[in-house]
Design a protein around this motif. Structure first.
Motif, short mmCIF file in Angstrom:
data_model
loop_
_atom_site.label_atom_id
_atom_site.label_comp_id
_atom_site.label_asym_id
_atom_site.label_seq_id
_atom_site.Cartn_x
_atom_site.Cartn_y
_atom_site.Cartn_z
N ASN A 103 -7.73 2.31 3.88
CA ASN A 103 -7.34 3.71 3.83
C ASN A 103 -6.06 3.94 4.64
N ILE A 104 -5.98 3.32 5.80
CA ILE A 104 -4.80 3.49 6.65
C ILE A 104 -3.60 2.75 6.06
N VAL A 105 -3.85 1.55 5.52
CA VAL A 105 -2.78 0.78 4.89
C VAL A 105 -2.19 1.54 3.71
N PHE A 106 -3.05 2.31 3.01
CA PHE A 106 -2.56 3.13 1.90
C PHE A 106 -1.45 4.06 2.37
N GLY A 107 -1.67 4.70 3.52
CA GLY A 107 -0.65 5.58 4.08
C GLY A 107 0.59 4.83 4.52
N LEU A 108 0.40 3.63 5.08
CA LEU A 108 1.53 2.81 5.52
C LEU A 108 2.38 2.38 4.33
N ARG A 109 1.74 1.91 3.28
CA ARG A 109 2.49 1.40 2.13
C ARG A 109 3.24 2.52 1.41
N ALA A 110 2.66 3.72 1.38
CA ALA A 110 3.35 4.85 0.75
C ALA A 110 4.66 5.14 1.49
N GLN A 111 4.62 5.07 2.82
CA GLN A 111 5.82 5.31 3.60
C GLN A 111 6.84 4.18 3.41
N CYS A 112 6.36 2.95 3.35
CA CYS A 112 7.26 1.83 3.14
C CYS A 112 7.98 1.92 1.80
N ARG A 113 7.24 2.34 0.77
CA ARG A 113 7.87 2.51 -0.54
C ARG A 113 8.95 3.57 -0.47
N ALA A 114 8.68 4.64 0.27
CA ALA A 114 9.67 5.71 0.39
C ALA A 114 10.93 5.22 1.10
N GLN A 115 10.76 4.29 2.05
CA GLN A 115 11.89 3.77 2.81
C GLN A 115 12.43 2.45 2.25
N HIS A 116 11.89 2.04 1.10
CA HIS A 116 12.31 0.81 0.43
C HIS A 116 12.15 -0.40 1.35
N LYS A 117 11.02 -0.44 2.06
CA LYS A 117 10.71 -1.56 2.93
C LYS A 117 9.50 -2.31 2.37
N ARG A 118 9.39 -3.56 2.78
CA ARG A 118 8.25 -4.38 2.36
C ARG A 118 7.35 -4.60 3.57
N LEU A 119 6.06 -4.61 3.32
CA LEU A 119 5.07 -4.77 4.37
C LEU A 119 4.07 -5.83 3.93
N SER A 120 4.01 -6.92 4.68
CA SER A 120 3.07 -7.98 4.32
C SER A 120 1.65 -7.55 4.65
N ALA A 121 0.68 -8.25 4.08
CA ALA A 121 -0.72 -7.92 4.32
C ALA A 121 -1.06 -8.06 5.80
N ALA A 122 -0.54 -9.11 6.43
CA ALA A 122 -0.81 -9.33 7.86
C ALA A 122 -0.20 -8.22 8.71
N GLN A 123 1.02 -7.83 8.40
CA GLN A 123 1.66 -6.74 9.13
C GLN A 123 0.89 -5.43 8.96
N ALA A 124 0.43 -5.19 7.73
CA ALA A 124 -0.30 -3.96 7.44
C ALA A 124 -1.59 -3.90 8.25
N ARG A 125 -2.32 -5.00 8.31
CA ARG A 125 -3.58 -5.04 9.05
C ARG A 125 -3.34 -4.83 10.54
N THR A 126 -2.30 -5.46 11.07
CA THR A 126 -1.99 -5.32 12.49
C THR A 126 -1.64 -3.88 12.82
N GLN A 127 -0.79 -3.27 11.98
CA GLN A 127 -0.41 -1.88 12.22
C GLN A 127 -1.60 -0.94 12.08
N ALA A 128 -2.47 -1.21 11.11
CA ALA A 128 -3.65 -0.36 10.93
C ALA A 128 -4.52 -0.40 12.18
N GLY A 129 -4.67 -1.58 12.77
CA GLY A 129 -5.45 -1.70 13.99
C GLY A 129 -4.85 -0.93 15.14
#
Length: 262
Positions: A103-129
Motif C-alpha cells: 500500500n505504501i509502495v503504491f504511493g511511492l511509485r505514483a510519485q516516482c512516475r510523476a518525477q520520471h524516476k525509477r524505484l527498485s523493489a529493494a529501494q521501495a521496501r526500504t523506504q516503506a519501512g
C-alpha cells in the motif's frame, strides 16, 4: 504570510439537480499552514474537497494551486498539479488485496512516475519501512494485511501512504472517525508532525472539535453551501458566531436547529 496562497478558491459553486451544495466559496490556504473545515452532514465539506481533488467538476469559480487555475489547465498539467496532493481517507481506504508495505509502495511509485524516476523493489521496501517508522509503526507491520490491523493502525498506514510521495498538499477526511479519544489524539499528533516535517499545506474536514483545534492553524465553517465563518482554529469554541457556537458546543437550540425543524 506569502502574498500568494498555496490554494486560492474564488466563487466556487456546485449543484446537484435543484440542490445547491456549494454557493460561492472563497477560501485562501497559506503555504505551510493547516486549514480545518467544519460543518454538519450535507453542508458541502466533502464536495468541496472532491472539487479540489478533481473528482467533482464545479459549475463555476476557480481553484488555484500556486496561482495556476487547475480548472482551466490542460489535462496533462492538471494531472501534474493534482499529483502534489496526498490524501488520508476517512476509513483509511487501504487496498485489501495488498500488504501494508505494498500500500505504501503504491504511493511511492505514483510519485516516482510523476518525477520520471525509477524505484527498485529493494529501494521501495526500504523506504516503506522508513515511512512506517515515521508514523510510529515497526517496519515488520509491512508484511501484514490491512485486515490484520486495528482501526488506529489502519489510520497510521493510511497516513503513511498519504505522505509516501512527500506531497506539497495533504488532505484529511475525518481523520479521527471511529477512533477512541486517546488514539484520535495520537493520530492528530502524527498528522501535525508529518505536516511540519514535510512543510506541506494541509486541509482537513472534521466533526471532531478537539481534533480541529489540534490540527488546524485556521478554520472555517460551512453551512448550506456557504462559509459562514473563518478564523483561527484556536477560536472555534468561542467564535462569537451563533452558528459556529451552536455547532462546536453541540447545542440543540439555535439558528441551525430552527432550520432542521422545517
Amino acid at each position: 504570510m506569502n502574498a500568494q496562497p498555496k490554494i486560492r478558491i474564488r466563487g466556487l459553486t456546485k449543484s446537484f439537480g435543484p440542490k445547491k451544495v456549494l454557493d460561492g466559496i472563497d477560501l485562501d490556504v497559506e503555504t505551510g499552514t493547516s486549514f480545518v473545515i467544519i460543518g454538519g452532514s450535507g453542508s458541502g465539506k466533502s464536495v468541496l474537497l472532491r472539487c479540489i481533488l478533481g473528482l467533482v467538476t464545479p459549475d463555476s469559480g476557480s481553484i488555484e494551486i500556486d496561482g495556476e487555475d487547475v480548472l482551466t489547465a490542460s489535462g496533462k498539467r492538471r494531472e501534474e498539479l493534482e499529483r502534489q496532493i496526498g490524501m488520508l481517507f476517512q476509513n483509511a481506504a487501504l487496498f485489501d488485496s495488498m500488504t501494508v508495505a505494498d500500500n505504501i509502495v503504491f504511493g511511492l511509485r505514483a510519485q516516482c512516475r510523476a518525477q520520471h524516476k525509477r524505484l527498485s523493489a529493494a529501494q521501495a521496501r526500504t523506504q516503506a519501512g522508513e515511512i512506517l517508522r515515521q508514523v510510529g509503526l515497526d517496519p515488520s507491520v509491512g508484511a501484514l494485511a490491512p485486515s490484520e490491523l486495528s482501526g488506529g493502525m489502519q489510520k497510521r498506514v493510511g497516513l503513511a501512504r498519504a505522505i509516501a510521495g512527500t506531497p506539497a498538499i495533504l488532505f484529511f477526511d475525518e481523520p479521527t472517525t471511529g477512533l477512541d479519544p486517546i488514539m484520535g489524539a495520537v493520530i492528530d499528533g502524527l498528522i501535525v508532525d508529518c505536516v511540519k516535517r514535510l512543510g506541506s499545506t494541509a486541509i482537513a474536514i472534521t466533526h471532531d472539535m478537539a481534533s480541529a483545534q489540534r490540527i488546524g492553524d485556521r478554520a472555517a465553517m460551512l453551512y448550506q453551501g456557504k462559509l459562514v465563518w473563518q478564523g483561527l482554529a484556536s477560536e472555534l469554541m468561542h467564535s462569537g458566531n451563533p452558528m459556529v457556537d451552536q455547532f462546536t458546543h453541540g447545542r440543540k437550540d439555535g439558528p441551525i436547529s430552527m432550520e432542521l425543524r422545517r
